[in-house]
Scaffold this active site. Structure first.
Site, PDB file in Angstrom:
ATOM      1  N   ASP A   1       0.794  -1.149  -0.174  1.00 45.55           N
ATOM      2  CA  ASP A   1       0.295  -0.138   0.195  1.00 45.55           C
ATOM      3  C   ASP A   1       0.684   1.548   0.406  1.00 45.55           C
ATOM      4  O   ASP A   1       2.331   1.349   0.310  1.00 45.55           O
ATOM      5  CB  ASP A   1      -0.853  -0.266   0.623  1.00 45.55           C
ATOM      6  CG  ASP A   1      -2.112   1.341   1.425  1.00 45.55           C
ATOM      7  OD1 ASP A   1      -2.286   1.391   0.473  1.00 45.55           O
ATOM      8  OD2 ASP A   1      -1.920   1.956   2.508  1.00 45.55           O
ATOM      9  N   SER A   2       0.480   2.545  -0.156  1.00 48.15           N
ATOM     10  CA  SER A   2       1.183   3.386  -0.811  1.00 48.15           C
ATOM     11  C   SER A   2       1.237   4.123   1.213  1.00 48.15           C
ATOM     12  O   SER A   2       1.908   4.825   1.381  1.00 48.15           O
ATOM     13  CB  SER A   2       0.251   4.701  -1.040  1.00 48.15           C
ATOM     14  OG  SER A   2      -1.220   4.917   0.050  1.00 48.15           O
TER      15      SER A   2
ATOM     16  N   TYR B   1       0.070   8.623  -2.997  1.00 54.35           N
ATOM     17  CA  TYR B   1      -0.105   8.187  -3.985  1.00 54.35           C
ATOM     18  C   TYR B   1      -1.055   9.159  -4.916  1.00 54.35           C
ATOM     19  O   TYR B   1      -1.002   8.569  -6.176  1.00 54.35           O
ATOM     20  CB  TYR B   1      -0.485   6.547  -4.210  1.00 54.35           C
ATOM     21  CG  TYR B   1       0.757   5.991  -4.360  1.00 54.35           C
ATOM     22  CD1 TYR B   1       2.308   6.588  -3.796  1.00 54.35           C
ATOM     23  CD2 TYR B   1       0.770   4.541  -4.541  1.00 54.35           C
ATOM     24  CE1 TYR B   1       3.017   5.449  -3.012  1.00 54.35           C
ATOM     25  CE2 TYR B   1       1.912   3.752  -4.399  1.00 54.35           C
ATOM     26  CZ  TYR B   1       3.153   4.787  -3.675  1.00 54.35           C
ATOM     27  OH  TYR B   1       4.069   3.518  -3.259  1.00 54.35           O
ATOM     28  N   GLY B   2      -3.140   9.054  -4.483  1.00 54.26           N
ATOM     29  CA  GLY B   2      -4.117   8.976  -4.896  1.00 54.26           C
ATOM     30  C   GLY B   2      -3.803  10.376  -5.507  1.00 54.26           C
ATOM     31  O   GLY B   2      -4.805  11.061  -6.468  1.00 54.26           O
TER      32      GLY B   2
ATOM     33  N   CYS C   1      -4.284  -1.977  -2.258  1.00 57.04           N
ATOM     34  CA  CYS C   1      -3.976   0.140  -1.638  1.00 57.04           C
ATOM     35  C   CYS C   1      -5.176   0.240  -3.400  1.00 57.04           C
ATOM     36  O   CYS C   1      -4.869  -0.742  -4.739  1.00 57.04           O
ATOM     37  CB  CYS C   1      -2.635   0.691  -2.189  1.00 57.04           C
ATOM     38  SG  CYS C   1      -3.122   1.513  -3.095  1.00 57.04           S
ATOM     39  N   ASN C   2      -6.077   0.767  -3.065  1.00 58.18           N
ATOM     40  CA  ASN C   2      -7.168   1.287  -4.616  1.00 58.18           C
ATOM     41  C   ASN C   2      -6.937   1.889  -5.656  1.00 58.18           C
ATOM     42  O   ASN C   2      -7.023   1.187  -6.777  1.00 58.18           O
ATOM     43  CB  ASN C   2      -8.543   2.101  -4.186  1.00 58.18           C
ATOM     44  CG  ASN C   2      -9.430   0.780  -3.109  1.00 58.18           C
ATOM     45  OD1 ASN C   2     -10.156   0.364  -3.853  1.00 58.18           O
ATOM     46  ND2 ASN C   2      -8.860   0.779  -2.254  1.00 58.18           N
ATOM     47  N   THR C   3      -6.290   2.581  -5.393  1.00 59.13           N
ATOM     48  CA  THR C   3      -5.292   3.698  -6.447  1.00 59.13           C
ATOM     49  C   THR C   3      -3.931   2.628  -7.099  1.00 59.13           C
ATOM     50  O   THR C   3      -4.015   2.886  -8.267  1.00 59.13           O
ATOM     51  CB  THR C   3      -4.547   4.835  -5.330  1.00 59.13           C
ATOM     52  OG1 THR C   3      -5.296   5.110  -5.183  1.00 59.13           O
ATOM     53  CG2 THR C   3      -4.175   6.250  -6.518  1.00 59.13           C
TER      54      THR C   3
ATOM     55  N   GLU D   1      -3.487   9.119   7.583  1.00 58.88           N
ATOM     56  CA  GLU D   1      -1.508   8.733   7.663  1.00 58.88           C
ATOM     57  C   GLU D   1      -1.023   9.686   9.216  1.00 58.88           C
ATOM     58  O   GLU D   1       0.008   8.981   9.626  1.00 58.88           O
ATOM     59  CB  GLU D   1      -1.302   8.779   6.528  1.00 58.88           C
ATOM     60  CG  GLU D   1      -0.431   8.544   5.281  1.00 58.88           C
ATOM     61  CD  GLU D   1      -0.139   6.776   5.544  1.00 58.88           C
ATOM     62  OE1 GLU D   1       1.259   6.979   6.475  1.00 58.88           O
ATOM     63  OE2 GLU D   1      -0.774   5.856   5.005  1.00 58.88           O
TER      64      GLU D   1
ATOM     65  N   CYS E   1     -10.637   3.230  -1.264  1.00 56.88           N
ATOM     66  CA  CYS E   1      -9.732   3.995  -0.493  1.00 56.88           C
ATOM     67  C   CYS E   1      -9.644   2.914   0.525  1.00 56.88           C
ATOM     68  O   CYS E   1     -10.238   2.553   1.603  1.00 56.88           O
ATOM     69  CB  CYS E   1      -9.185   5.292  -0.482  1.00 56.88           C
ATOM     70  SG  CYS E   1      -8.114   5.452   0.703  1.00 56.88           S
ATOM     71  N   THR E   2      -8.142   1.903   1.030  1.00 56.14           N
ATOM     72  CA  THR E   2      -7.893   1.703   1.463  1.00 56.14           C
ATOM     73  C   THR E   2      -7.877   1.700   3.416  1.00 56.14           C
ATOM     74  O   THR E   2      -8.186   1.545   4.482  1.00 56.14           O
ATOM     75  CB  THR E   2      -7.019   0.115   2.004  1.00 56.14           C
ATOM     76  OG1 THR E   2      -5.584   1.161   1.218  1.00 56.14           O
ATOM     77  CG2 THR E   2      -7.186  -0.800   0.378  1.00 56.14           C
TER      78      THR E   2
HETATM   79  N1  DGL Z   1      -5.280   3.043   0.056  1.00 60.82           N
HETATM   80  C1  DGL Z   1      -4.404   3.936  -1.489  1.00 60.82           C
HETATM   81  C2  DGL Z   1      -5.787   3.802  -1.617  1.00 60.82           C
HETATM   82  O1  DGL Z   1      -6.098   2.587  -1.421  1.00 60.82           O
HETATM   83  C3  DGL Z   1      -4.394   5.466  -1.599  1.00 60.82           C
HETATM   84  C4  DGL Z   1      -4.159   6.519  -0.436  1.00 60.82           C
HETATM   85  C5  DGL Z   1      -2.851   7.790  -1.522  1.00 60.82           C
HETATM   86  O2  DGL Z   1      -1.932   7.115  -1.131  1.00 60.82           O
HETATM   87  O3  DGL Z   1      -4.020   8.275  -1.254  1.00 60.82           O
HETATM   88  O4  DGL Z   1      -6.422   4.024  -2.778  1.00 60.82           O
END
Ligand code: DGL
Length: 285
Positions: free
Chosen positions: A11-12, A43-44, A74-76, A153, A185-186
């Site tokens: 994940d990010s 990451y988003g 991580c969805n992104t 975070e 988003c996780t």
């Molecule tokens: N946890 C991540 C997700 O599921 C991304 C969060 C991020 O880094 O912006 O999308």
């Protein structure tokens, strides 16, 4: 032996811990290696090519740790790099978007589904496409909530401030007629109590973590790599950022201190040409 190898998760940052928690509950005999790229979080709001590069680096690191499968928690990263990771590594790879989309498509009575996600995931259109592949009659409304990632975070996700930010951000969704809302988003399940409060009890929240754990179980069964009860399961966490901050959130969220945690320097994930020093492990598998 393959069955004794750990499951790799990436994940990010800390968000994928929501998936780890759900998977650990369902598959208690498995070991895990988890890497969160805290230093480069979020990451988003990054460009697609950077998300792909970073995700491949994390995946290569997990391969170098001898994992038997990779979960892109991580969805992104799933939206932008699932294809690239699957093409690169020879262990099975699964993301978090399909399980949540399938569940939402089945659950929604009004055929109106909401998605809360990062800007990158919303812009990718991956959720719309996937939900519609299960039921083309469903209409989808998506909302980017980048502030939610920062709250989590920064370990500020239980505060009055977090409650206020959630209420303000979800304002456009308060009058919507959806009956199902995907936490796309996780990081967001940590804010689920506040999200539920704003949306009301009639809206069902979909947490991809729990649903992904069923998909992981299916892969392990198919590959015949499911761990047996006689092992000594372990959880090894890595972060590219501060170990202490990560540890605190992991301990609170996982409700255990039965894990080890290490900071991994970014240079160990990348060489100076931007390629991964572990790619030889990956290619030679
Ligand atoms: N946890 C991540 C997700 O599921 C991304 C969060 C991020 O880094 O912006 O999308």
């Amino acid at each position: 032996m393959m069955i004794r190898k750990p499951i790799g998760m990436l994940d990010s940052g800390v968000g994928g811990l929501t998936v780890l928690k759900a998977v650990k509950e369902r598959l208690p005999h498995e070991s895990f290696v988890y890497i969160g790229d805290t230093l480069r979080n979020p990451y988003g709001n990054k460009e697609e090519k950077d998300i792909i590069t970073y995700t491949l680096q994390l995946a290569d690191f997990l391969v170098s740790q001898g994992v038997k499968m990779i979960v892109i928690a991580c969805n992104t990263a799933t939206a932008q790099a699932l294809k690239e990771v699957s093409q690169r590594v020879s262990v099975p790879v699964i993301g978090v978007i399909v399980p949540g989309s399938e569940a939402a498509a089945k659950l929604s009575q009004t055929k109106k589904v909401g998605v809360l996600a990062t800007r990158s995931t919303v812009d990718s259109g991956f959720y719309e496409e996937t939900i519609k592949s299960f039921d083309s009659d469903i209409s989808i409304e998506s909302l980017a909530c980048p502030q939610f990632v920062d709250l989590v975070e920064q370990n500020d996700y239980r505060s009055e401030n977090a409650k206020k930010v959630v209420a303000e951000t979800l304002e456009p969704f308060k009058t919507a007629t959806m009956d199902t809302l995907i936490l796309g988003c996780t990081h967001f399940p940590l804010l689920a109590p506040f999200i539920q409060e704003v949306m009301g009890e009639d809206v069902t929240l979909i947490d991809s973590g729990a649903l992904t754990s069923q998909a992981i179980e299916r892969v392990l069964e198919e590959e015949q790599t499911r761990a047996e009860a006689d092992g000594n399961p372990s959880v090894q966490l890595y972060t590219t950022g501060s170990k202490d901050a990560f540890k605190k959130i992991a301990k609170d969220w996982l409700e255990t201190d039965q894990f080890t945690i290490e900071t991994i320097a970014l240079e160990r994930l990348t060489d100076k040409h931007g390629r991964n020093e572990h790619s030889s492990h990956c290619d030679s598998k």
